[in-house]
Write a protein that holds these residues in place. Sequence first.
Motif, short mmCIF file in Angstrom:
data_model
loop_
_atom_site.label_atom_id
_atom_site.label_comp_id
_atom_site.label_asym_id
_atom_site.label_seq_id
_atom_site.Cartn_x
_atom_site.Cartn_y
_atom_site.Cartn_z
N MET A 181 0.84 -1.21 0.00
CA MET A 181 0.00 0.00 0.00
C MET A 181 0.86 1.25 0.00
O MET A 181 0.66 2.17 -0.76
CB MET A 181 -0.88 -0.08 1.26
CG MET A 181 -1.71 1.14 1.54
SD MET A 181 -3.00 1.56 0.38
CE MET A 181 -3.92 2.68 1.39
N PHE A 182 1.89 1.26 0.89
CA PHE A 182 2.76 2.43 0.90
C PHE A 182 3.57 2.52 -0.38
O PHE A 182 3.93 3.59 -0.82
CB PHE A 182 3.69 2.38 2.13
CG PHE A 182 3.01 2.84 3.38
CD1 PHE A 182 2.94 2.04 4.50
CD2 PHE A 182 2.40 4.08 3.42
CE1 PHE A 182 2.29 2.47 5.65
CE2 PHE A 182 1.75 4.52 4.55
CZ PHE A 182 1.70 3.71 5.68
N GLU A 183 3.86 1.35 -0.92
CA GLU A 183 4.60 1.34 -2.19
C GLU A 183 3.84 2.10 -3.23
O GLU A 183 4.38 2.89 -3.98
CB GLU A 183 4.81 -0.11 -2.63
CG GLU A 183 5.68 -0.94 -1.71
CD GLU A 183 7.03 -0.31 -1.46
OE1 GLU A 183 7.44 -0.23 -0.29
OE2 GLU A 183 7.68 0.13 -2.44
N THR A 184 2.54 1.82 -3.32
CA THR A 184 1.74 2.49 -4.33
C THR A 184 1.71 3.98 -4.10
O THR A 184 1.79 4.78 -5.02
CB THR A 184 0.28 1.99 -4.34
OG1 THR A 184 0.04 1.23 -3.18
CG2 THR A 184 -0.01 1.19 -5.57
N ILE A 185 1.62 4.37 -2.84
CA ILE A 185 1.58 5.81 -2.56
C ILE A 185 2.90 6.46 -2.96
O ILE A 185 2.91 7.53 -3.58
CB ILE A 185 1.27 6.06 -1.06
CG1 ILE A 185 -0.11 5.55 -0.74
CG2 ILE A 185 1.40 7.53 -0.74
CD1 ILE A 185 -0.58 5.87 0.65
N LYS A 186 3.97 5.79 -2.62
CA LYS A 186 5.27 6.37 -2.98
C LYS A 186 5.40 6.48 -4.49
O LYS A 186 5.87 7.47 -5.03
CB LYS A 186 6.41 5.49 -2.42
CG LYS A 186 6.90 5.93 -1.04
CD LYS A 186 8.18 5.23 -0.65
CE LYS A 186 7.88 3.85 -0.09
NZ LYS A 186 9.09 3.18 0.43
N PHE A 187 4.98 5.43 -5.16
CA PHE A 187 5.02 5.42 -6.62
C PHE A 187 4.20 6.57 -7.19
O PHE A 187 4.62 7.28 -8.09
CB PHE A 187 4.49 4.06 -7.12
CG PHE A 187 4.27 4.00 -8.59
CD1 PHE A 187 2.98 4.00 -9.12
CD2 PHE A 187 5.34 3.93 -9.47
CE1 PHE A 187 2.77 3.93 -10.48
CE2 PHE A 187 5.13 3.87 -10.84
CZ PHE A 187 3.85 3.87 -11.35
N LEU A 188 3.02 6.73 -6.62
CA LEU A 188 2.11 7.79 -7.08
C LEU A 188 2.74 9.16 -6.91
O LEU A 188 2.71 9.99 -7.82
CB LEU A 188 0.83 7.73 -6.24
CG LEU A 188 -0.46 7.80 -7.05
CD1 LEU A 188 -0.92 6.40 -7.28
CD2 LEU A 188 -1.51 8.56 -6.31
N ASP A 220 -6.54 15.27 -13.46
CA ASP A 220 -6.00 14.88 -14.76
C ASP A 220 -4.70 14.12 -14.60
O ASP A 220 -4.46 13.12 -15.26
CB ASP A 220 -5.73 16.14 -15.61
CG ASP A 220 -6.97 16.56 -16.36
OD1 ASP A 220 -6.94 17.65 -16.97
OD2 ASP A 220 -7.96 15.82 -16.32
N GLY A 221 -3.86 14.62 -13.71
CA GLY A 221 -2.58 13.96 -13.48
C GLY A 221 -2.77 12.55 -12.96
O GLY A 221 -2.14 11.60 -13.42
N LEU A 222 -3.68 12.40 -12.01
CA LEU A 222 -3.96 11.07 -11.46
C LEU A 222 -4.48 10.14 -12.55
O LEU A 222 -4.12 8.98 -12.62
CB LEU A 222 -4.99 11.16 -10.33
CG LEU A 222 -4.47 11.62 -8.99
CD1 LEU A 222 -5.61 11.77 -8.01
CD2 LEU A 222 -3.45 10.64 -8.45
N ARG A 223 -5.34 10.69 -13.39
CA ARG A 223 -5.90 9.85 -14.43
C ARG A 223 -4.83 9.37 -15.39
O ARG A 223 -4.82 8.23 -15.81
CB ARG A 223 -6.98 10.61 -15.19
CG ARG A 223 -7.62 9.72 -16.26
CD ARG A 223 -8.77 10.38 -16.93
NE ARG A 223 -8.42 11.72 -17.33
CZ ARG A 223 -9.32 12.66 -17.58
NH1 ARG A 223 -10.59 12.39 -17.46
NH2 ARG A 223 -8.94 13.86 -17.91
#
Lengths: 354, 286, 328
Positions: B1-8, B270-273
């Motif tokens: 989960m934290f990995e995804t946040i860091k990646f994001l 937009d960036g998230l998308r």
Amino acid sequence: MILELEGVKVDNKLLSVKGLEVGFDTEQGLAKVLDKVNFEIMPGEIVGLVGESGCGKTTLARAILGVLPKNSARISSGTINFDNNDLLKLSSKDLADNIRGKLITFIPQDPLTSFNPVFTIGAQMMDLMKWKSPDSVKGKYFTRYKKARQVTDKKRIIDLLHTVQLPDPEGILRKYPHEVSGGQRQRLMIAMALLPEPRMIIADEPTTALDVTIQAQILKLLRGVAVDRGVSVLFTTHDLGAAYEICDRITVMYAGQEVETAISKDFFSQPRHPYTRKLLQSLPNNSKNLKGIPGQIPALINPPSGCRFHPRCDEAKSECAKLRPEVTWPKKGHMLRCFNSNSVSAKETKNVVR
Amino acid sequence: MFETIKFLIKKLAQDRTAAIGVFLILSLILIAIFAPILATHPADITEFHPPERLQGPSSEHYFGTDRMGSDIYSRLLYGARITIAIALIAISVSVVIGVPIGLLAGYYRNWVSDALMRVSDIFLAVPQIILAIAIAQTLGPSIQNVILALSATYWPFWTRLVYAETRSALNEPYVEASIALGASPSRVMILHVLPNISSSIIVRTTIGMGGTILTAAALGFLGLGPPPPSPEWGRTIAESREFLPEAWWYAAAPGIAIFLVVMGFNLLGDGLRDILDPRTRRSKGG
Amino acid sequence: MFNRLIWFFPTVFGLLLLVFTISHIIPADPVAFLAGDNATNEQIADLRAQYGFDRPLYIQFINYVMGTFQGDLGISLYTQRPISDDLLGRLPATLELTFVSVLISAAIGVPLGVIAAVYRNSVADHILRLITVSGLAIASFWLAILFQLFFAMELQWTPLQGRIDGWGPDHITGFFLLDSLLVGDWESFGSAFSHLVLPVATLAFPAMATIMRFTRAGVLDAINSNYVLYEQAMGFPERIIIWKYILRNALIGTVTQIGLIFGLLLAGTVVVEAVFDWPGLGLYAVQSIMNSDYNAIMGFTLITGTMFILINLLVDVLQGVMDPRSEL
């Protein structure tokens, strides 16, 4: 019509590519997709360009046409002589107006997605005729499509649809691309490639997307109409069987380098390049000698030096990594780029028969 | 989960416009939290100084004063709190209501699901603001009613979105397999379907914040939002109208504030998308 | 397609139900409000009976539905006139505004979207993308006020508000531009035109941004397609490829969004008409809010909701016609 090549400059070559070097800009760097490639087609000849995916055959075809991706493709050197004009020196407008679709036409790999889905087949073919018919005249600012010419062009279309053995030509013209079958679509593509009465057709893996049962029909058809009209064909494929069906002469490419060229008979009976031999050996028909080719196609950002096949070649010598082999002619009409002795082993005389 | 946040976060930092969006939103949050400290005249939320009315921007009043003599700058900062509160709560409520309904409707295919979808369709058949006006006007102007009106008109959007995505997720082989193996409905929905659709929900939530803020401001403008002396941005713009063109700062300040905030959410969305939905990446820059 | 058509009716019915429900969650008593502070309980009861508020809810609903089918939406609590008359009178103004706005936003948005796609990542593309993002972040009512401030008050290029000076052209369709052209009333035409400029600019801005965004995406998709490659390989002129072949494909996606755009516009008319004092449905809604005219608001919601449903239906049909691949 098979022409004997001397390996000597023959002035009536239709297409002569010399030293073509093409790279693509990628995120990891410049991918050197074509490494000073030479390639020729004589008038009326059907030449196969054979190789695995990624060998550069499609890139070569697109380079000849002039439709490489504008943003990422870099042509660093070479000439593409078509009918003694260097295509690389022509403006892109000149290429589009006078060469593409008129002197050189195209048969794509996937006929379904190559048709525009929202226009009828007839509308697209008539549009092609408007711009590319043998009778067409390009106006200075806009091109008028006179009624009389529309009538003759329509007749041309119907005649060609008969030639490619499509039933009910009038009916097909009214249909949309998704409403006809895959085999019919490719016949339509063949027809469209012939309508402008070109000197050369570039067919990029035209049967890959078709059912196996239909492939042979289409190939026979293509060869038939090309030979009838004396139109040259550049036929790219990864399928040696298809090449066997229709090619007069075959050129093999590996990782952006052309390695061998021979007339069809010699190609299958006396292959000389190690890669060619491996290709033939890996065909399922040779069940006794079935071998894969160990290793992988190299990434083209940093390709192997010299002959790019040397890392996977059984017979590699030290020179192979240093320099790319020069063009040699071990036999009349048979071109080879390899440092190894050009003798042919008797074992390789098995023919490939479908 | 934290990995995804860091990646994001890493990916977001690379996208310049999304980074601007993050900056704007963080500013908004900080302003809202620290409004009492940042404000030069915190008492002006409720106090009036009529003699000082309608003064232009100055070193004492950065954005000038309004018709009651209050400092517009300070009221703007407090207005940020209202804006965030309304948007955040309205979206949260509508998501909390709409998503489960959509999940259930997508999972159980019976007449109840059909009925729920019809109801959603009816709500969605009318532009949100029009229904929101009807509801807010009926209930009277207050911040709670605005939130209520916005939530009540937004949940069907989530329901329909989640319904469609649940349906297609259910067709995935691995989901079919887990159902065949006897996984309970809630297990399937929470463990399998939800993670798949979460990225879609996140993107649309962010973009939805922008739209909700605009609608809330419009309601405030029409007089349906929190009543005076609330420093709500839309209402402030409405108040300013009769004093134009002389007191231009009165309308400019809240309008720019709204613009920046909505822009922030839009850019971030937009960036998230682009990150979460690779298919659209092509059309943006590739 | 028949399915879609049939769903129209239940949806509108559902809308009726919804509107009715909303109007009856009033905590306050509208009748008491109407009657005034000094009314006696008897008078209030009489008034209630007169408006039919004393009957059971479901009877009220049935009456409401029946009335609606006959075009009767009740009496405005404020003007005492039939709401349907009020709404009908104001419909042309809103339609004219909306229609012109759609035209302008499409006429500008589509070509700009094509250009942004064809010249992807160029300076022009970035500027256009900036406009797109801004267009969707600006509050319509604020933009309207800005336009007024700048163009009407400061520069005095356009009138401040209203729909026309004077009485307007003779009534044929109710659309001032059309009517004045039909009767040759140039003064009215000019006046109607100049009054349209700012409201249309305000409404069209976000719509144009949306259209530009979708057209750009559609064109980009098309540019990467195999049929464009084929057309290029066969030497079709570039401008034909872009403006005939690609555009036709991209437009299908854009048309689908017309429903969305119309929704944007409808939502926008409420505030835009309020700012510009434009005598349409939106202004009617705003005034009804001010006057706590619940009936009128419900009538407005019903009518705009139905219009929106209708437009979406038409868009579905249009899309089916435009894309030969869809199953009609």
